[in-house]
Design a protein around this motif. Structure first.
Motif, PDB file in Angstrom:
ATOM      1  N   LEU A  24      53.629  65.315   8.395  1.00 43.05           N
ATOM      2  CA  LEU A  24      54.467  65.532   9.459  1.00 43.05           C
ATOM      3  C   LEU A  24      55.369  64.450   9.711  1.00 43.05           C
ATOM      4  O   LEU A  24      56.885  64.983   9.641  1.00 43.05           O
ATOM      5  CB  LEU A  24      53.559  65.650  10.924  1.00 43.05           C
ATOM      6  N   LEU A  30      57.368  65.198  12.940  1.00 39.12           N
ATOM      7  CA  LEU A  30      56.749  64.461  13.948  1.00 39.12           C
ATOM      8  C   LEU A  30      57.647  63.973  14.957  1.00 39.12           C
ATOM      9  O   LEU A  30      58.415  63.086  14.740  1.00 39.12           O
ATOM     10  CB  LEU A  30      56.202  63.103  13.170  1.00 39.12           C
ATOM     11  N   SER A  49      54.112  67.605  17.485  1.00 39.07           N
ATOM     12  CA  SER A  49      54.914  68.043  16.292  1.00 39.07           C
ATOM     13  C   SER A  49      55.674  69.105  16.810  1.00 39.07           C
ATOM     14  O   SER A  49      55.460  69.883  17.791  1.00 39.07           O
ATOM     15  CB  SER A  49      54.031  68.320  15.178  1.00 39.07           C
TER      16      SER A  49
END
Length: 151
Positions: A24, A30, A49
């Motif tokens: 991520l 993220l 996320s």
């Protein structure tokens, strides 16, 4: 990053969730990475996320606390901070896959998620509206990194 990775492996007893957070981060998906620290050691982590769909939606995953610190409110504090961070990013809804008894106390519900089709739909797939703003119903499509989690 390495301390978060170590924590996730310790909490889940496998590297899959650590790999997920790394992916991520590397792929730019993220949105928020929060840590809980006790005596200079990272003992908890929560990730938010970006989702591919719907717009203005985030996913809460993974949430982890090392075994020796579980049951002390660390996870709950991380969830509350994650919700505040999501509101600060003007998200309208957050989705989570988890224990309804745990996440329900923060306001997550299957009712909030039912208009949003997902491969995870069921009693453990929940949503939480973060305010009065609503987004149109759309399939919940997680970041690409989640595809490797079940592998």
């Amino acid at each position: 990053e390495e301390a978060i990775r170590s924590l996730l492996i310790e909490a889940f007893l496998r590297p899959a969730e650590a790999d997920l957070v790394d992916a991520l981060r590397w792929q730019g998906d993220l949105a928020v990475s929060l840590v809980a620290v006790d005596q200079g050691r990272i003992v908890g982590h929560a990730a938010l996320s970006y989702l591919r769909s719907p717009k203005r939606a985030l996913a809460l995953a993974p949430l982890a606390v090392i075994p020796g610190m579980q049951g002390r409110g660390t996870g709950a504090a991380l969830v509350r901070e994650a919700l505040a961070a999501a509101r600060g990013r003007e998200a309208a809804i957050i989705f989570v896959l988890g224990d309804p008894a745990y996440y329900g106390r923060f306001g997550f519900s299957t009712d909030a998620a039912q208009l949003f089709p997902s491969v995870y739909s069921g009693e453990h797939f929940m949503g939480l509206w973060l305010g009065p703003a609503r987004v149109p119903a759309a399939p919940v499509i997680y970041a690409e990194a989640f595809g490797a989690l079940g592998a």
